[in-house]
Scaffold this motif. Structure first.
Motif, PDB file in Angstrom:
ATOM      1  N   GLY A 142       0.795  -1.215   0.000  1.00 28.56           N
ATOM      2  CA  GLY A 142       0.000   0.000   0.000  1.00 28.56           C
ATOM      3  C   GLY A 142       0.829   1.266   0.000  1.00 28.56           C
ATOM      4  O   GLY A 142       0.558   2.204  -0.764  1.00 28.56           O
ATOM      5  N   VAL A 143       1.863   1.353   0.850  1.00 30.99           N
ATOM      6  CA  VAL A 143       2.710   2.546   0.897  1.00 30.99           C
ATOM      7  C   VAL A 143       3.500   2.673  -0.407  1.00 30.99           C
ATOM      8  O   VAL A 143       3.628   3.762  -0.969  1.00 30.99           O
ATOM      9  N   ALA A 144       4.018   1.556  -0.904  1.00 33.30           N
ATOM     10  CA  ALA A 144       4.820   1.589  -2.130  1.00 33.30           C
ATOM     11  C   ALA A 144       3.994   2.052  -3.330  1.00 33.30           C
ATOM     12  O   ALA A 144       4.447   2.895  -4.116  1.00 33.30           O
ATOM     13  N   PRO A 195      -5.997   5.838  -5.514  1.00 32.92           N
ATOM     14  CA  PRO A 195      -5.274   4.663  -5.021  1.00 32.92           C
ATOM     15  C   PRO A 195      -5.583   3.427  -5.841  1.00 32.92           C
ATOM     16  O   PRO A 195      -6.687   3.273  -6.374  1.00 32.92           O
ATOM     17  N   ARG A 196      -4.584   2.563  -5.947  1.00 32.65           N
ATOM     18  CA  ARG A 196      -4.783   1.274  -6.613  1.00 32.65           C
ATOM     19  C   ARG A 196      -5.389   0.313  -5.587  1.00 32.65           C
ATOM     20  O   ARG A 196      -4.792   0.025  -4.557  1.00 32.65           O
ATOM     21  N   ILE A 197      -6.586  -0.177  -5.876  1.00 29.96           N
ATOM     22  CA  ILE A 197      -7.241  -1.152  -5.014  1.00 29.96           C
ATOM     23  C   ILE A 197      -7.032  -2.533  -5.627  1.00 29.96           C
ATOM     24  O   ILE A 197      -7.495  -2.826  -6.718  1.00 29.96           O
ATOM     25  N   GLY A 198      -6.272  -3.369  -4.908  1.00 28.11           N
ATOM     26  CA  GLY A 198      -5.965  -4.695  -5.422  1.00 28.11           C
ATOM     27  C   GLY A 198      -7.089  -5.685  -5.224  1.00 28.11           C
ATOM     28  O   GLY A 198      -7.254  -6.621  -6.022  1.00 28.11           O
ATOM     29  N   ALA A 199      -7.866  -5.505  -4.141  1.00 25.22           N
ATOM     30  CA  ALA A 199      -8.994  -6.389  -3.864  1.00 25.22           C
ATOM     31  C   ALA A 199     -10.021  -5.626  -3.049  1.00 25.22           C
ATOM     32  O   ALA A 199      -9.665  -4.910  -2.116  1.00 25.22           O
ATOM     33  N   GLU A 200     -11.290  -5.758  -3.409  1.00 21.67           N
ATOM     34  CA  GLU A 200     -12.389  -5.145  -2.675  1.00 21.67           C
ATOM     35  C   GLU A 200     -13.344  -6.266  -2.271  1.00 21.67           C
ATOM     36  O   GLU A 200     -13.924  -6.938  -3.134  1.00 21.67           O
ATOM     37  N   LEU A 201     -13.497  -6.451  -0.972  1.00 24.22           N
ATOM     38  CA  LEU A 201     -14.252  -7.577  -0.436  1.00 24.22           C
ATOM     39  C   LEU A 201     -15.309  -7.092   0.541  1.00 24.22           C
ATOM     40  O   LEU A 201     -15.086  -6.113   1.253  1.00 24.22           O
ATOM     41  N   PRO A 202     -16.456  -7.787   0.616  1.00 25.48           N
ATOM     42  CA  PRO A 202     -17.385  -7.486   1.703  1.00 25.48           C
ATOM     43  C   PRO A 202     -16.702  -7.737   3.051  1.00 25.48           C
ATOM     44  O   PRO A 202     -15.877  -8.649   3.175  1.00 25.48           O
ATOM     45  N   MET A 203     -17.039  -6.952   4.052  1.00 30.78           N
ATOM     46  CA  MET A 203     -16.349  -7.053   5.329  1.00 30.78           C
ATOM     47  C   MET A 203     -16.516  -8.430   5.970  1.00 30.78           C
ATOM     48  O   MET A 203     -15.635  -8.886   6.705  1.00 30.78           O
ATOM     49  N   ASP A 204     -17.616  -9.117   5.677  1.00 32.13           N
ATOM     50  CA  ASP A 204     -17.780 -10.442   6.272  1.00 32.13           C
ATOM     51  C   ASP A 204     -16.869 -11.486   5.637  1.00 32.13           C
ATOM     52  O   ASP A 204     -16.804 -12.634   6.090  1.00 32.13           O
ATOM     53  N   GLN A 205     -16.140 -11.100   4.567  1.00 32.36           N
ATOM     54  CA  GLN A 205     -15.129 -11.977   3.974  1.00 32.36           C
ATOM     55  C   GLN A 205     -13.719 -11.484   4.321  1.00 32.36           C
ATOM     56  O   GLN A 205     -12.759 -11.724   3.589  1.00 32.36           O
ATOM     57  N   ALA A 206     -13.586 -10.808   5.455  1.00 29.44           N
ATOM     58  CA  ALA A 206     -12.309 -10.210   5.852  1.00 29.44           C
ATOM     59  C   ALA A 206     -11.190 -11.233   5.966  1.00 29.44           C
ATOM     60  O   ALA A 206     -10.028 -10.938   5.658  1.00 29.44           O
ATOM     61  N   GLY A 252      -1.734  -3.726  -4.480  1.00 33.52           N
ATOM     62  CA  GLY A 252      -2.443  -2.508  -4.134  1.00 33.52           C
ATOM     63  C   GLY A 252      -3.165  -2.713  -2.810  1.00 33.52           C
ATOM     64  O   GLY A 252      -2.942  -3.695  -2.105  1.00 33.52           O
ATOM     65  N   LYS A 253      -4.041  -1.815  -2.471  1.00 32.78           N
ATOM     66  CA  LYS A 253      -4.740  -1.876  -1.193  1.00 32.78           C
ATOM     67  C   LYS A 253      -5.860  -2.924  -1.206  1.00 32.78           C
ATOM     68  O   LYS A 253      -6.505  -3.147  -2.220  1.00 32.78           O
ATOM     69  N   ILE A 254      -6.047  -3.553  -0.059  1.00 34.93           N
ATOM     70  CA  ILE A 254      -7.186  -4.443   0.170  1.00 34.93           C
ATOM     71  C   ILE A 254      -8.221  -3.663   0.960  1.00 34.93           C
ATOM     72  O   ILE A 254      -7.922  -3.119   2.030  1.00 34.93           O
ATOM     73  N   VAL A 255      -9.435  -3.595   0.419  1.00 38.08           N
ATOM     74  CA  VAL A 255     -10.488  -2.773   1.014  1.00 38.08           C
ATOM     75  C   VAL A 255     -11.696  -3.659   1.352  1.00 38.08           C
ATOM     76  O   VAL A 255     -12.097  -4.501   0.542  1.00 38.08           O
ATOM     77  N   PHE A 256     -12.244  -3.441   2.532  1.00 38.89           N
ATOM     78  CA  PHE A 256     -13.472  -4.114   2.959  1.00 38.89           C
ATOM     79  C   PHE A 256     -14.618  -3.100   2.898  1.00 38.89           C
ATOM     80  O   PHE A 256     -14.455  -1.937   3.312  1.00 38.89           O
ATOM     81  N   THR A 257     -15.773  -3.517   2.417  1.00 43.53           N
ATOM     82  CA  THR A 257     -16.919  -2.626   2.276  1.00 43.53           C
ATOM     83  C   THR A 257     -18.117  -3.142   3.063  1.00 43.53           C
ATOM     84  O   THR A 257     -18.252  -4.337   3.308  1.00 43.53           O
ATOM     85  N   ARG A 258     -18.996  -2.204   3.453  1.00 45.23           N
ATOM     86  CA  ARG A 258     -20.255  -2.528   4.124  1.00 45.23           C
ATOM     87  C   ARG A 258     -21.420  -2.002   3.308  1.00 45.23           C
ATOM     88  O   ARG A 258     -21.277  -0.963   2.654  1.00 45.23           O
TER      89      ARG A 258
END
Length: 321
Positions: free
Chosen positions: A167-169, A290-301, A315-321
């Motif tokens: 993420g920082v890189a 930002p580059r989002i490498g994976a976007e997952l529902p939070m229940d799949q954390a 890239g960043k891994i993001v959890f969504t609600r």
């Protein structure tokens, strides 16, 4: 309420203490606000929390998540600043000896609701999605401070980012390119090096390889595995900016090279609320995201945690609600 939390410190097997379940609804003290979380991003710090690093055993269970974006009760869309200082502190809150982060003293963002001091909720730019905004508060803010506050580099100079896909890189690549620097990166795999070029790096190299020429600044989050290469890569008078040591914290200092070439080693940790506001404006003005490498529902954390533990980020891994 729904939450993703660490039940206890688990140094050897961090995922063993990761729980996806229910936690009590939080109270909202005076001076704080409740934020309904729409998106939250995963950081290495969350793995350290699972291992029990930087947090006392009696503070568990702890809801994970340093970063987030969401909505206040009045409908205002906000981005969260995760550094929480002593209200009496004046100046740079990252230097406050009593400062803390979400997931250290205060519960984190991987939940339906997070409670933060009112000053830690900044307006979200309309041009950023909630998922994009959720990447800003730790990784992107850390990169912004390293590059624009600590390094002293100027447009036209050459910067080297060690480790191409975290993420920082990935934030450093995008910010450096937008600021007019020549951006070089190293990466362990061809896939990671290709990602760096896709994000805007001018050149990518295998980790540890001899570079075509020495660089003006190196940005370090890896530590022991790349430190000697970082030292050898610098021009006389160059700077290494360090914000992490994911491969180990005890690199050989190479003091002779340090003093003879008059190199500088500068530490950098997170960033201030004002720097986060500046970062948000810069991204909006420069049109970078930002580059989002994976976007997952939070229940799949758990799936996202497994990816970051295995070093499989792009890239960043993001959890969504």
């Amino acid at each position: 309420m729904f939450a993703v939390y660490a039940s206890a410190p688990s140094p050897e097997d961090p995922l063993a203490s990761l729980i996806v379940g229910e936690r009590p609804e939080p109270e909202v003290p005076d001076g704080f606000v409740a934020v309904s979380v729409r998106a939250a991003s995963l950081n290495m710090h969350d793995l350290w929390t699972l291992r029990g690093v930087g947090i006392k055993a009696e503070q568990f269970p702890m809801t994970l998540g340093c970063d987030g974006a969401g909505v206040l009760a009045d409908g205002t869309e906000v981005v969260l600043h995760s550094v929480i200082g002593d209200p009496a502190w004046i100046g740079d809150e990252t230097l406050d000896p009593k400062r803390t982060l979400l997931t250290e003293k205060y519960q984190g963002t991987f939940a339906d609701t997070v409670v933060v001091p009112a000053r830690n909720a900044l307006p979200k730019p309309a041009g950023l999605t909630f998922a994009e905004a959720a990447c800003m508060g730790t990784a992107w803010l850390t990169a912004y401070r390293m590059l624009f506050v600590k390094s002293g580099l100027r447009p036209g100079q050459t910067m080297l980012v060690q480790g191409a896909s975290g993420g920082v890189a990935t934030a450093l690549i995008a910010l450096g390119r937008a600021a007019g620097l020549r951006v070089w990166v190293t990466g362990r795999t061809e896939r990671k090096r290709a990602l760096a070029l896709e994000l805007g790096a001018h050149e990518s190299f295998e980790s540890g390889t001899r570079l075509p020429e020495r660089v003006d600044g190196v940005f370090e989050t890896v530590g022991d595995a790349t430190w000697s290469h970082s030292m050898r890569a610098l021009k006389p008078g160059g700077v290494i900016v360090v914000s992490g040591a994911t491969s180990g914290p005890n690199p050989g200092a190479d003091l002779q090279r340090l003093f003879f070439l008059q190199l500088r080693v500068v530490g950098s940790t997170m960033g201030t609320r004002d720097e986060l506001a500046d970062l948000l404006r810069f991204c909006e003005t420069a049109g970078i995201r930002p580059r989002i490498g994976a976007e997952l529902p939070m229940d799949q954390a758990r799936e996202g945690f497994a990816q970051i533990l295995a070093g499989e980020t792009a890239g960043k891994i993001v959890f969504t609600r």
